[in-house]
Design a protein around this motif. Structure first.
Motif, PDB file in Angstrom:
ATOM      1  N   ASP A  56      57.667  12.095 -15.844  1.00 47.95           N
ATOM      2  CA  ASP A  56      58.838  11.680 -16.616  1.00 47.95           C
ATOM      3  C   ASP A  56      58.408  10.792 -17.780  1.00 47.95           C
ATOM      4  O   ASP A  56      57.221  10.519 -17.974  1.00 47.95           O
ATOM      5  CB  ASP A  56      59.845  10.935 -15.726  1.00 47.95           C
ATOM      6  N   ARG A  57      59.375  10.342 -18.568  1.00 44.70           N
ATOM      7  CA  ARG A  57      59.094   9.591 -19.790  1.00 44.70           C
ATOM      8  C   ARG A  57      58.403   8.261 -19.516  1.00 44.70           C
ATOM      9  O   ARG A  57      57.680   7.746 -20.370  1.00 44.70           O
ATOM     10  CB  ARG A  57      60.386   9.342 -20.572  1.00 44.70           C
ATOM     11  N   SER A  58      58.610   7.707 -18.317  1.00 45.98           N
ATOM     12  CA  SER A  58      58.032   6.397 -18.022  1.00 45.98           C
ATOM     13  C   SER A  58      56.510   6.429 -17.966  1.00 45.98           C
ATOM     14  O   SER A  58      55.869   5.375 -18.026  1.00 45.98           O
ATOM     15  CB  SER A  58      58.589   5.866 -16.697  1.00 45.98           C
ATOM     16  N   THR A  59      55.915   7.613 -17.846  1.00 47.79           N
ATOM     17  CA  THR A  59      54.464   7.720 -17.724  1.00 47.79           C
ATOM     18  C   THR A  59      53.765   7.822 -19.085  1.00 47.79           C
ATOM     19  O   THR A  59      52.539   7.917 -19.136  1.00 47.79           O
ATOM     20  CB  THR A  59      54.086   8.938 -16.860  1.00 47.79           C
ATOM     21  N   PHE A  60      54.533   7.816 -20.172  1.00 48.11           N
ATOM     22  CA  PHE A  60      53.959   7.941 -21.508  1.00 48.11           C
ATOM     23  C   PHE A  60      53.914   6.576 -22.197  1.00 48.11           C
ATOM     24  O   PHE A  60      54.909   5.860 -22.241  1.00 48.11           O
ATOM     25  CB  PHE A  60      54.777   8.912 -22.358  1.00 48.11           C
ATOM     26  N   THR A  61      52.747   6.238 -22.732  1.00 55.52           N
ATOM     27  CA  THR A  61      52.585   5.012 -23.509  1.00 55.52           C
ATOM     28  C   THR A  61      52.264   5.387 -24.955  1.00 55.52           C
ATOM     29  O   THR A  61      51.835   6.499 -25.246  1.00 55.52           O
ATOM     30  CB  THR A  61      51.458   4.139 -22.946  1.00 55.52           C
TER      31      THR A  61
END
Length: 259
Positions: free
Chosen positions: A169-174
């Motif tokens: 999900d989006r939370s895993t992208f930095t």
């Protein structure tokens, strides 16, 4: 302990749970993507209830991940950390160092070698070309895999299900410079283009004003063991496809050496 086949030991282990756990991890590492728990139980001849129990414990420690929608299990970040630790201790850096140096000489740009470690890449070797600026990719530095050319090259060589397990999900992208994929769909499209081109690229997503091209180094099973990349100042603009050809030759040779 001697083994008759890949799946069944020749004698009852003294610590069955530990034996089952290691066999499950080994089995998952040999698959091209996440698999159902039933497949694990059937292939390894382990009771299904035991498989579910052990997978739950390993998931709590990050060694496996459960893709709920697909009802499949794959390797987790902790398993990739073990792979990164092995890479630091085994001769990959020693074998790759002369090839990285030759690649920098051939292209006139700085070159480096990296391995996957969770959702990061870990740099093992860097060769700075003469009269080229220092880069962030020093030995021992970690960077987000989805932003780097080396990381994208390795991610593109992984099964799609494994990429989904790493980036659910989006939370895993930095982000570093405000550009680059920020959700799973964007990463899937980027990796699709990478597979079509035969090499990965990034432009200003790690450091503004610099671009890179990377190619995966695959082992005997076709798994991305590492990646080689070349980085240059964007203003000079060398031909990315020509750079990729040079990297591919070096990646093929390094793959041959580690098999």
């Amino acid at each position: 302990m001697s083994v008759i086949s890949d799946n069944v030991p020749d004698a009852a282990p003294q610590v069955p749970a530990a034996d089952h756990t290691l066999r499950i991890l080994t089995f998952l590492a040999r698959q091209r993507g996440p698999v159902p728990a039933r497949t694990i139980a059937d292939q390894l001849a382990i009771p299904r209830s035991s498989v579910y129990h052990l997978l739950g414990v390993m998931a709590a420690h990050g060694f496996v991940v459960h893709l709920t929608g697909d009802r499949r299990w794959g390797l987790g970040n902790a398993a990739f950390e073990l792979a990164g630790g092995f890479a630091r201790q085994q001769p990959l850096a020693r074998l790759g160092r002369p090839l990285v140096a030759a690649l920098a000489d051939r292209t006139g740009e700085s070159a480096h070698l990296a391995v996957m470690s969770g959702r990061d890449v870990l740099y093992l070797v860097e060769e700075r070309a003469p009269r080229r600026p220092a880069l962030i990719t020093d030995v021992g530095v970690r960077l987000p895999a989805h932003l780097t050319a080396t990381g994208r090259a390795m991610l593109a060589a992984l099964p799609r299900e494994q990429v989904r397990a790493l980036y659910p999900d989006r939370s895993t992208f930095t982000q570093r410079t405000g550009s680059g994929p920020s959700r799973p769909g964007e990463l899937r499209e980027l990796l699709r283009r990478t597979r079509a081109d035969g090499y990965a690229r990034e432009d200003g997503e790690v450091t503004a004003g610099f671009a890179s091209v990377g190619v995966a180094v695959t082992d005997h099973a076709g798994w991305p063991a590492a990646a080689l990349a070349v980085t240059w100042e964007t203003a000079r603009g060398p031909d990315a496809a020509q750079i990729a050809d040079a990297i591919r030759d070096s990646a093929t040779e390094l793959g041959r050496r580690i098999r």
